[in-house]
Design an enzyme around this catalytic site. Structure first.
Site, PDB file in Angstrom:
ATOM      1  N   PRO A   2     -78.249  32.956 -55.574  1.00 50.41           N
ATOM      2  CA  PRO A   2     -76.820  32.885 -54.407  1.00 50.41           C
ATOM      3  C   PRO A   2     -77.612  32.740 -53.117  1.00 50.41           C
ATOM      4  O   PRO A   2     -78.728  33.635 -52.522  1.00 50.41           O
ATOM      5  CB  PRO A   2     -76.585  34.190 -54.092  1.00 50.41           C
ATOM      6  CG  PRO A   2     -76.167  35.199 -55.211  1.00 50.41           C
ATOM      7  CD  PRO A   2     -77.599  34.406 -55.913  1.00 50.41           C
ATOM      8  N   GLU A   3     -77.546  31.607 -52.298  1.00 50.73           N
ATOM      9  CA  GLU A   3     -78.159  31.543 -50.597  1.00 50.73           C
ATOM     10  C   GLU A   3     -77.010  31.051 -49.712  1.00 50.73           C
ATOM     11  O   GLU A   3     -75.977  31.576 -50.235  1.00 50.73           O
ATOM     12  CB  GLU A   3     -78.810  30.309 -51.282  1.00 50.73           C
ATOM     13  CG  GLU A   3     -79.390  29.807 -52.296  1.00 50.73           C
ATOM     14  CD  GLU A   3     -79.991  29.171 -52.239  1.00 50.73           C
ATOM     15  OE1 GLU A   3     -80.322  28.329 -51.680  1.00 50.73           O
ATOM     16  OE2 GLU A   3     -81.283  28.579 -53.275  1.00 50.73           O
ATOM     17  N   LYS A  61     -78.513  34.822 -46.036  1.00 53.26           N
ATOM     18  CA  LYS A  61     -77.651  35.669 -47.032  1.00 53.26           C
ATOM     19  C   LYS A  61     -77.319  36.748 -46.938  1.00 53.26           C
ATOM     20  O   LYS A  61     -77.136  37.494 -47.725  1.00 53.26           O
ATOM     21  CB  LYS A  61     -79.113  35.202 -48.266  1.00 53.26           C
ATOM     22  CG  LYS A  61     -79.767  34.143 -48.112  1.00 53.26           C
ATOM     23  CD  LYS A  61     -80.714  34.509 -49.277  1.00 53.26           C
ATOM     24  CE  LYS A  61     -82.209  32.805 -49.220  1.00 53.26           C
ATOM     25  NZ  LYS A  61     -82.938  33.174 -50.124  1.00 53.26           N
ATOM     26  N   ARG A 312     -92.590  30.119 -58.016  1.00 57.77           N
ATOM     27  CA  ARG A 312     -90.840  29.822 -58.401  1.00 57.77           C
ATOM     28  C   ARG A 312     -91.053  28.837 -58.745  1.00 57.77           C
ATOM     29  O   ARG A 312     -92.357  28.480 -59.433  1.00 57.77           O
ATOM     30  CB  ARG A 312     -90.406  30.344 -58.461  1.00 57.77           C
ATOM     31  CG  ARG A 312     -90.123  29.214 -56.404  1.00 57.77           C
ATOM     32  CD  ARG A 312     -89.829  30.416 -55.487  1.00 57.77           C
ATOM     33  NE  ARG A 312     -89.953  31.846 -55.244  1.00 57.77           N
ATOM     34  CZ  ARG A 312     -89.680  32.454 -54.248  1.00 57.77           C
ATOM     35  NH1 ARG A 312     -88.970  32.344 -53.542  1.00 57.77           N
ATOM     36  NH2 ARG A 312     -90.445  33.822 -54.443  1.00 57.77           N
TER      37      ARG A 312
END
Length: 327
Positions: A2-3, A61, A312
């Site tokens: 979720p951004e 966020k 990442r």
DNA sequence: AAGTAATCCTGATCGC
DNA sequence: TGCGATCAGGATTACT
């Protein structure tokens, strides 16, 4: 992950449902979801039950629900909520919270979805697997409601937090946990010139900078890769070597991709992100770089590459996005 | 002091 | 069919 667009979809879904609702009962199934709450689970429950939700706010966020004053005893039909919202002004505590910002006595329920968090609105009979915290609400107009905080990886959290008046007035109050975060680029009061100046002064790679929530908030791995692809900038291009024109282009592309994703209800992979009703967003169909390794670049047809970066993945087109050093 | 690395987490998926 | 290894990365903490 979720951004900003995903969190905004959740906020927008929450707002009409919970504004004005009374928190009647709170259950903490896993205290690890309170990692950002100072104090044990009982404290969280005590401070939340009997409060009224005033609205649903967001920066970057972070999502939060400002709370009305606490009723004397939860559950009873309090006539006057003898407002003592005051008092809990953290004593001296927040030497570290931001350095700026003044306690106001007001509090909010702060929600961060982390990697896999979901906020689901249900009826009182519905439970969801992996629910870590449950709020039962009573809305004067809509009746009973259940809010399940579901989180597989437990990187997300809920917390009761003090609202601070930041120097950055205009908006009013933000939770102390949010006070050090920059405005997000969809915020009407986002300061482009300040951002560009700070970016130019950085001595790091441009993607690192985009992910730094104190520089601008709301951008995570997906939208960083997408904006960099759109602006044709390599993720490791040193910020200090970006021309002002290219920095402005990047900021514009960040705004574009965030707004477009928001319009499509966010990005969903499987069921990792859903709106408050459990529905998925459609933006995953619009991705040009993120998760597209091996597939042709939509612009030049050469394969998108994934490199390991900052623990990442970084996805980019090695042809379109090359480090350009100033001559 | 700024920049970077380490850390936290577990369900789903993959390979044998 | 079962089981271990692998993977995902936001924000904070802890270093250098």
């Amino acid at each position: 992950m979720p951004e900003l667009p995903e969190v905004e979809v959740v906020r927008a879904g929450l707002e009409p449902a919970v504004t004005g609702a009374l928190v009647t009962s709170v259950t903490v199934f896993d205290e690890r979801s309170l990692r950002r709450h100072t104090g044990p689970g009982e404290d969280f429950v005590d401070r939340l039950e009997g409060r009224t939700v005033l609205s649903a706010e967001r920066r970057g966020k972070f999502l939060w629900l400002p709370l009305g004053a606490q009723a004397r005893s939860a559950g009873s039909g309090q006539a006057h909520s003898t407002g003592t919202g005051q008092a809990r002004s953290t004593g001296s505590g927040q030497a570290h919270s931001t350095g700026s910002g003044q306690a106001t006595g007001a509090e909010a329920l702060v929600v961060h979805l982390g990697m896999s968090g979901q906020v689901l609105l249900r009826d009182r009979a519905t439970d969801d697997r992996l629910t870590r915290i449950r709020l039962d609400l009573e809305h004067p107009a809509h009746g009973p409601l259940r809010l399940n905080f579901v989180d597989q990886r437990i990187f997300g959290s809920m917390a009761i937090d003090a609202m601070l008046a930041t120097p950055d007035a205009a908006v009013g109050l933000v939770p102390s946990q949010v006070a050090h975060i920059a405005r997000d680029p969809l915020d009407p009061l986002f300061d482009d010139r300040l951002f560009l100046a700070r970016l130019a002064r950085r001595n790091t790679g441009v993607k690192r900078a985009l992910l730094d929530q104190t520089l601008l908030s709301g951008v995570g791995n997906i939208y960083a890769d997408e904006a960099l692809w759109a602006a044709r900038i390599h993720y490791d291009q040193p910020t200090s070597t970006l021309s002002r024109a290219r920095a402005k282009l990047l900021l514009a592309e960040v705004r574009l991709v965030l707004a477009k994703a928001l319009g499509e209800g966010g990005t969903s992979f499987d069921a990792q992100y859903v709106n408050v009703n459990g529905a998925s967003g459609y933006f995953s169909h619009s991705l040009n770089a993120y998760g597209q390794q091996g597939k042709p670049c939509p612009r030049c047809g050469r394969p998108i590459v994934r490199e390991s970066f900052m623990n990442r993945g970084s996805h980019f087109c090695p042809f379109c996005q090359r480090v350009r050093l100033p001559v």
